[in-house]
Design an enzyme around this catalytic site. Structure first.
Site, short mmCIF file in Angstrom:
data_model
loop_
_atom_site.label_atom_id
_atom_site.label_comp_id
_atom_site.label_asym_id
_atom_site.label_seq_id
_atom_site.Cartn_x
_atom_site.Cartn_y
_atom_site.Cartn_z
CG HIS A 59 52.41 32.79 27.67
ND1 HIS A 59 52.11 33.85 26.83
CD2 HIS A 59 51.24 32.35 28.18
CE1 HIS A 59 50.79 34.04 26.83
NE2 HIS A 59 50.24 33.14 27.65
CD GLU A 61 56.84 32.88 24.40
OE1 GLU A 61 56.19 32.13 25.15
OE2 GLU A 61 56.35 33.43 23.41
ZN LIG Z 1 53.32 34.92 25.62
#
Ligand SMILES: [Zn+2]
Length: 152
Positions: A59, A61
């Site tokens: 992801h 992040e």
């Molecule tokens: Zn995530």
């Protein structure tokens, strides 16, 4: 909490995160972008790469945190703000907590996989979390992406 006093700088960083999300879109990835800023300096700028890396944990992040820790040579990021286009999932919020990030700003809410519905207590109580910055732009990218997928 829904932020009401975002600064011009916050907006600029979110625009940068949105441009990362657009890169993801062009690469056929779910369009989510994240940037990590420490003391007004850009440390990491990443987008979702689950398909490209064949890694369900890639992801935006997670990539931004890992990249920031590597470039700063630090395992904690207590003076940093993470800007992300979409509400973080539980995994990412866990990682945000472990990395001791001071502030998280996200654009659009995510009712299915966002941490708010699944694990609202997952952030550290001291972490400042604000959302709603350029919310429509962030959400629009997601809607366009899934609409395009349905048409195929
Ligand atoms: Zn995530």
């Amino acid at each position: 909490m829904k932020g009401t006093s975002f600064t011009q700088k916050d907006k600029q960083w979110m625009i940068r995160a949105i441009s990362e999300a657009k890169k993801a879109f062009e690469e056929g990835e779910v369009p989510i972008g994240a940037v990590l800023v420490c003391e007004d300096k850009l440390i990491a700028s990443c987008h979702n790469q689950v398909e490209q890396l064949a890694d369900a944990t890639a992801h935006a992040e997670m990539l931004a945190l890992t990249s920031a820790m590597a470039s700063l040579g630090a395992k904690y990021l207590p003076h940093s703000t993470l800007y992300v286009t979409l509400e973080p999932c539980v995994m990412c919020m866990g990682a945000i907590r472990w990395s001791q990030i001071a502030r998280v700003v996200y654009g659009a809410s995510e009712s299915r996989f966002g941490y708010c519905s699944l694990a609202p207590d997952s952030p550290h109580p001291a972490c400042i979390i604000e959302h709603g910055l350029l919310e429509n732009e962030c959400r629009e990218l997601m809607l366009q992406f899934f609409e395009q997928r349905r048409e195929k």
